[in-house]
Enzyme design. Structure first.
Site, short mmCIF file in Angstrom:
data_model
loop_
_atom_site.label_atom_id
_atom_site.label_comp_id
_atom_site.label_asym_id
_atom_site.label_seq_id
_atom_site.Cartn_x
_atom_site.Cartn_y
_atom_site.Cartn_z
N GLY A 53 0.68 -0.90 -0.54
CA GLY A 53 -0.43 0.38 0.31
C GLY A 53 0.72 0.80 0.38
N CYS A 80 5.42 -6.14 1.83
CA CYS A 80 5.67 -4.52 1.23
C CYS A 80 4.92 -4.01 2.70
CB CYS A 80 5.19 -4.09 0.22
SG CYS A 80 6.00 -2.63 -0.27
N TYR A 81 4.16 -3.12 2.34
CA TYR A 81 3.80 -2.37 3.85
C TYR A 81 2.49 -3.25 4.40
CZ TYR A 81 -0.42 0.70 5.52
OH TYR A 81 -0.56 1.34 6.58
N HIS A 167 8.18 -8.42 -3.16
CA HIS A 167 6.96 -8.59 -3.89
C HIS A 167 6.86 -9.81 -4.16
CE1 HIS A 167 4.71 -5.09 -3.45
NE2 HIS A 167 5.63 -4.08 -3.49
N GLU A 169 4.68 -11.78 -5.76
CA GLU A 169 3.60 -11.88 -6.83
C GLU A 169 4.06 -11.50 -8.20
OE1 GLU A 169 3.70 -10.00 -4.28
OE2 GLU A 169 3.02 -7.95 -4.75
N ASP A 225 -17.74 -12.37 -21.94
CA ASP A 225 -18.22 -12.54 -20.70
C ASP A 225 -19.96 -12.17 -20.41
OD1 ASP A 225 -15.99 -11.48 -19.97
OD2 ASP A 225 -16.79 -9.70 -19.48
N LYS A 367 -10.43 -12.25 -16.03
CA LYS A 367 -11.19 -12.71 -17.47
C LYS A 367 -10.58 -14.02 -18.15
CE LYS A 367 -12.75 -10.26 -21.36
NZ LYS A 367 -14.11 -10.12 -21.20
#
Ligand code: XMP
Length: 511
Positions: A53, A80-81, A167, A169, A225, A367
């Site tokens: 964040g 992180c944050y 991070h 990810e 969708d 998606k």
């Protein structure tokens, strides 16, 4: 269902963390930091990930969380944050770092705890911080450091608390996926048995229970969708579902018939399909209109009207289906109900339909997950992998006044372009590509005759988010072939140009 919660503190990679966890075959949801402790307990998560964040934990206005969350015995990974917040909540010291770290940073692993099992001793990780943990809380050990960051990772395995300043990810962190896998499998004890097919099965079952004998209405555009949502509902409740497909005469070549072939009475699905052939109605309304926004508004308004007329014929329904997907939910503010996309095909519908509740069966899917569910449900690949197509359709790919003749030209040219791109094997590489009709006519020669015909513009862009894009460098042979075919096969065109503009300053569509 085994669930991992990503607790959102406003970082930019939060969706990505959820994606990565799902890639481990563990169901994952992003929840805002305002989610109460009681709500969290009710989910009974196998693990929680505190995200990054933009704030500093020691600023009064920064997002915090009830520290009791760290006492529940639920494994927590702070990133992180999130790592700084964990340190701060437990009495560690966080302060502004003398040297901020951004981007690729070498990290030395000091202790191979559960998170770092099987991970190399030294790796390049992705950092983005100005604060750091100066002193880790009591009971924690430092498990990694960098040149400028004494606690690049910390953990207290007894309490199942882990944290990384970097991070894991993002792809730039070497072996980051391994760390997340270690967290969900080794620390949280997840079995990794969540799959898209079990998602579809469970979702269909719960739709069936929720809807019971109710009547459901769906606006089907033929896009990914709404198609996937319609098929899920058809599998759940069959003929209790009515899909209304409005052909506004601004669709790509054969598109209306393709949608009808799949969803109509001769298709494989059990549902009521209504195709409204409103082409002429649209052409009449658009006659003489040249201003792009006015065109968009007319097309959108007409859609609502056509849909309203159909809805009135059907009468009161119990549920209205929306094809909202997870990024829409996240972007429109978590915890609140999703704002309906400003897509002209669905925006405004709820006001004109008499219904009790909206259902959004794809609300929790990204998606590509929607696409995977689509394939699993047996929807043809050409529908599942369709590129984005704007609600106002070819109406915003024809510069100036829209006429039936111009629609024919752009449909023919676009079909040739798509065919050749597919033949060249480029279709899966490009973000979006299409032909548009410029309002320009110029002189040419064909045989022994002078021509004065339209110029078609070809567009192809690469983009990851459609907010920015760059013109794709298509092979000359492909452009050459497409050009030749268009000027030879499409009556009314004597010139083809390629649009090299990026976004910004151009937009992807022409209007
Ligand atoms: P622009 O032209 O704004 O387009 O760069 C970005 C992306 O959005 C699509 N687009 C629309 N999609 N309704 C939609 O559903 C619309 O009115 C609309 N306008 C643009 C466009 O195709 C591209 O993918």
């Amino acid at each position: 269902m085994e669930t991992v919660i990503v607790l959102d503190f406003g970082g930019q990679y939060n969706q990505l963390i959820a994606r990565r966890v799902r890639e481990c075959n563990v169901y994952c949801e992003v929840k805002p930091y305002t989610t109460t402790l009681e709500e969290m307990k009710a989910v009974n998560p196998k693990g929680i990930i505190f995200t990054g964040g933009p704030n500093s934990v020691y600023e009064g206005t920064s997002p915090h969380y009830d520290s009791k969350i760290l006492e529940l015995g639920i494994p927590v990974l702070g990133i992180c944050y999130g790592s700084q917040l964990m340190a701060y909540m437990l009495g560690g010291k966080v302060k502004s770092a003398p040297v901020s770290e951004y981007g690729h940073t070498e990290v030395m692993i000091d202790k191979h705890d559960a998170i770092f099992t099987g991970v190399s001793d030294k790796l390049v990780c992705w950092m983005s911080h100005t604060d750091y943990i100066e002193t880790v809380p009591e009971g924690f050990s430092v498990t990694a450091h960098t040149k400028n960051c004494p606690a690049a990772a910390m953990s207290c395995p007894d309490r199942k608390l882990f944290a990384t300043q970097f991070h894991p990810e993002v792809v730039h962190t070497q072996e980051g996926i391994r760390m997340l896998q270690n967290f969900v499998y080794k620390v949280c004890g997840c079995s990794g048995d969540w799959k898209m097919d079990s998602f579809a099965e469970t979702a269909i079952q719960s739709l069936r229970e929720k809807i019971d004998k109710g009547k459901v209405l769906c606006a089907l555009s033929g896009g990914v969708d709404s198609s996937v949502a319609a098929v899920m509902l058809s599998k759940a409740i069959g003929k209790q579902l009515t899909c209304v497909f409005v052909d506004h005469g601004l669709l790509r070549k054969n598109e209306g018939d393709e949608v009808e072939a799949v969803f109509g009475p001769n298709g494989p699905y059990e549902l009521n399909f209504i195709r409204v052939n409103a082409q002429q109605r649209y052409y009449d309304k658009l006659k003489g209109v040249v201003e792009p926004e006015e065109k968009r508004k007319i097309i959108g308004k007409e859609f609502i009207q056509v849909f309203e007329e159909e809805a009135k014929k059907i009468g009161a329904v119990d549920f209205l289906v929306q094809g909202t997907i997870y990024p829409d939910v996240i972007e429109s503010g978590l915890g609140q109900s999703a704002v309906i996309k400003s897509h002209h095909n669905v925006g405004g519908l709820p006001e004109v339909v008499d219904f009790k509740e909206i259902i959004e069966p794809l609300r929790m899917l990204f998606k590509d997950e929607v696409r995977r569910v689509g394939l699993e449900l047996g929807i043809p690949e050409y529908l599942v992998y369709r590129q984005p197509f704007p609600g106002p359709g070819l109406g915003i790919r024809i510069i100036g006044e829209i006429t039936e003749e111009k629609v024919r030209i752009v449909q023919e040219a676009d079909a040739i372009y798509r065919e050749e791109i597919a033949k060249a094997g480029l279709d899966s590489e490009l973000g979006q590509y299409f032909a548009a009709l410029t309002n320009m006519r110029s002189v040419g020669v064909m045989g022994d005759f002078r021509t004065y015909d339209y110029a078609v513009a070809l567009r192809a862009v690469n983009t990851s988010d459609f907010m920015t894009a760059e013109a794709a460098q298509l092979p000359w042979e492909v452009l050459f072939k497409v050009t030749n075919r268009i000027v030879n096969e499409v009556k009314g065109v004597n010139r083809v140009v390629y649009d090299c503009t990026g976004k910004p300053p151009g937009t992807i569509e022409f209007e």
